[in-house]
Design an enzyme around this catalytic site. Structure first.
Site, short mmCIF file in Angstrom:
data_model
loop_
_atom_site.label_atom_id
_atom_site.label_comp_id
_atom_site.label_asym_id
_atom_site.label_seq_id
_atom_site.Cartn_x
_atom_site.Cartn_y
_atom_site.Cartn_z
N LYS A 16 -4.16 -10.75 -7.30
CA LYS A 16 -5.42 -11.08 -6.62
C LYS A 16 -6.53 -10.16 -7.10
O LYS A 16 -6.28 -8.98 -7.42
CB LYS A 16 -5.26 -11.05 -5.10
CG LYS A 16 -5.37 -9.69 -4.46
CD LYS A 16 -5.69 -9.78 -2.96
CE LYS A 16 -5.99 -8.37 -2.46
NZ LYS A 16 -6.79 -8.26 -1.29
N LYS A 30 0.83 -1.21 0.00
CA LYS A 30 0.00 0.00 0.00
C LYS A 30 0.86 1.25 0.00
O LYS A 30 0.46 2.28 -0.55
CB LYS A 30 -0.99 0.01 1.18
CG LYS A 30 -2.03 -1.10 1.06
CD LYS A 30 -3.45 -0.61 0.90
CE LYS A 30 -4.31 -1.72 0.31
NZ LYS A 30 -5.67 -1.84 0.69
N LYS A 36 -11.10 -5.14 -4.95
CA LYS A 36 -12.21 -4.23 -5.21
C LYS A 36 -11.72 -2.85 -5.62
O LYS A 36 -12.48 -2.05 -6.14
CB LYS A 36 -13.20 -4.19 -4.05
CG LYS A 36 -12.68 -3.88 -2.68
CD LYS A 36 -13.86 -3.97 -1.71
CE LYS A 36 -13.52 -4.47 -0.34
NZ LYS A 36 -12.63 -3.63 0.45
P1 ATP Z 1 -8.87 -3.28 -1.34
O1 ATP Z 1 -8.74 -3.61 -2.79
O2 ATP Z 1 -9.75 -2.11 -1.04
O3 ATP Z 1 -7.58 -3.30 -0.59
P2 ATP Z 1 -9.71 -5.96 -0.90
O4 ATP Z 1 -10.50 -6.37 -2.13
O5 ATP Z 1 -8.36 -6.52 -0.72
O6 ATP Z 1 -9.73 -4.43 -0.74
P3 ATP Z 1 -10.53 -6.16 1.87
O7 ATP Z 1 -11.58 -5.27 2.44
O8 ATP Z 1 -9.11 -5.83 2.20
O9 ATP Z 1 -10.66 -6.34 0.31
O10 ATP Z 1 -10.83 -7.64 2.31
C1 ATP Z 1 -12.03 -8.18 2.80
C2 ATP Z 1 -11.87 -9.67 2.96
O11 ATP Z 1 -11.79 -10.28 1.66
C3 ATP Z 1 -10.58 -10.07 3.68
O12 ATP Z 1 -10.86 -11.16 4.54
C4 ATP Z 1 -9.66 -10.50 2.59
O13 ATP Z 1 -8.71 -11.45 3.02
C5 ATP Z 1 -10.63 -11.11 1.59
N1 ATP Z 1 -10.13 -11.01 0.21
C6 ATP Z 1 -9.72 -9.88 -0.41
N2 ATP Z 1 -9.36 -10.12 -1.68
C7 ATP Z 1 -9.55 -11.47 -1.87
C8 ATP Z 1 -9.37 -12.35 -2.99
N3 ATP Z 1 -8.93 -11.90 -4.16
N4 ATP Z 1 -9.65 -13.65 -2.85
C9 ATP Z 1 -10.11 -14.12 -1.67
N5 ATP Z 1 -10.31 -13.35 -0.57
C10 ATP Z 1 -10.05 -12.05 -0.66
#
Ligand code: ATP
Ligand code: LTN
Length: 340
Positions: free
Chosen positions: A202, A120, A205
């Site tokens: 990965k 980040k 969002k």
């Molecule tokens: P951002 O892109 O805003 O950093 P993010 O998509 O990584 O967000 P988070 O809010 O950080 O999402 O994560 C919410 C939950 O989803 C956490 O438990 C995280 O481990 C899980 N998660 C995030 N991305 C993935 C993915 N690609 N596959 C499986 N689990 C995920």
């Protein structure tokens, strides 16, 4: 004697999600679906991590709207049943209070090792603030304040969870039993769903390429389009194998939505091209999300009951949070005020 009277207390589960954007099918398969699966068997605390979202300085009206929407999504997933509590992190100020105490029991080097901090700070190089750095101690406070036994998360959060555990054990080692040391719950299938456009990254969002991620609020049309444009390979054979990152990822999503094993998927799609598989995948995702999307729309049409549910969640979460915070404050020697 009734055996339930002597049964052990139910284990506690906690997890939070940031309201940075609409969750993807990756968040859903890696985390949210497991939250729902655990909702009947444990005492669960599920929340919206709005304080964590401040680390990337979101637009204020957008943060407010997205927090409300994320809260409604958690309710639409059916998480508020039995004794479970669904709440918004900033509605329970004790998280910040415990965070400060835990910050003083976390070494600079430990926080500096976190890969999410490194990632980040590279992706937000113009705003490497202290919040981004101490993000994992706030996460530890979220978990330890509810004495959580299990924390359902995707694989990317494992390192943060290990740090929470280390902090709990260090504190307990100095002051005697205070916090439950939490264990991660990481599902076998889909703990790391990959981007549809770049299956080595990965699914996220906050991915600037909208075709890389299916959001859980996407319409059937959008889901079909995104599945059709997903990156695969030139082999035109649906099977799981090393080097087939795109197809492996689509099979993971299909398996998570239908419950079918990889062997069954390979059998059913033998001799068929990727076009057929992608359409079947889109159909499976649409069906998986349909009941959730209907309930979400119903809840968003009733803002008064959302506000009421948030107030009830905050009250119930605060009751548990106050107990742990007072315990930790006493242990470290803070002079406790007696307030009427
Ligand atoms: P951002 O892109 O805003 O950093 P993010 O998509 O990584 O967000 P988070 O809010 O950080 O999402 O994560 C919410 C939950 O989803 C956490 O438990 C995280 O481990 C899980 N998660 C995030 N991305 C993935 C993915 N690609 N596959 C499986 N689990 C995920
Ligand atoms: N850091 C997590 C969100 C989060 C969380 C938590 C997850 C904040 N507090 C407590 C589990 C437990 C993330 O980025 N996914």
């Amino acid at each position: 004697m009734d055996s339930s009277a002597i049964s052990a207390p139910r284990k506690r589960v906690l997890s939070l999600i940031q309201p940075t954007s609409v969750p993807t099918i990756g968040n859903y398969i890696g985390a949210l679906r497991n939250w729902a699966a655990m909702a009947d068997d444990y005492d669960c605390f599920y929340g919206v991590a709005d304080l964590h979202a401040l680390t990337i300085r979101p637009d204020p009206p957008a943060l407010r709207r997205q927090s409300t929407e994320m809260f409604a999504m958690l309710l639409a997933l059916g998480l508020r049943r039995g004794n479970n509590v669904v709440f918004v992190q900033s509605h329970v100020p004790e998280h910040c209070q415990l965070n400060w105490i835990l910050t003083c029991y976390t070494q600079f080097g430990e926080a500096a090792r976190m890969t999410q901090f490194k990632d980040k700070s590279a992706s937000h190089a113009d705003n490497v603030n202290l919040g981004l750095f101490s993000y994992p101690t706030l996460m530890a406070a979220d978990i330890l304040i509810y004495q959580a036994d299990y924390v359902p998360i995707g694989a990317d959060q494992k390192q943060h969870l290990e740090l929470s555990r280390d902090i709990a054990e260090r504190f307990n080692g100095i002051y005697g039993p205070t916090f439950t040391a939490p264990e991660p719950y990481i599902g076998k299938i889909g703990s790391r769903v990959m981007s549809l456009q770049d299956p080595t990254k990965k699914m996220s969002k906050s991915d600037p390429n909208p075709k890389g991620a299916i959001s859980i609020l996407d319409s059937p049309d959008q889901i079909v389009k995104k599945c059709k444009s997903a990156v695969t390979d030139s082999e035109a054979s649906v099977h799981y194998a090393e080097g087939k990152d795109g197809v492996n990822n689509l099979m993971t999503i299909f398996s998570a939505c239908t419950g079918q094993t990889f062997e069954r998927i390979e059998r059913d799609f033998a001799g068929k091209g990727y076009g057929d598989f992608k359409l079947a995948l889109a159909e499976a995702v649409i069906e998986e999300l349909r009941p959730f999307q209907e309930e979400y729309r119903r809840l968003m049409a009733d803002p008064a009951s959302l506000r009421q549910a948030a107030a009830e969640g905050a009250e119930a979460a605060a009751r548990a949070a106050r107990r742990t915070t007072a315990k930790a404050m006493k242990k470290v020697g803070l002079w406790m005020a007696e307030r009427g």
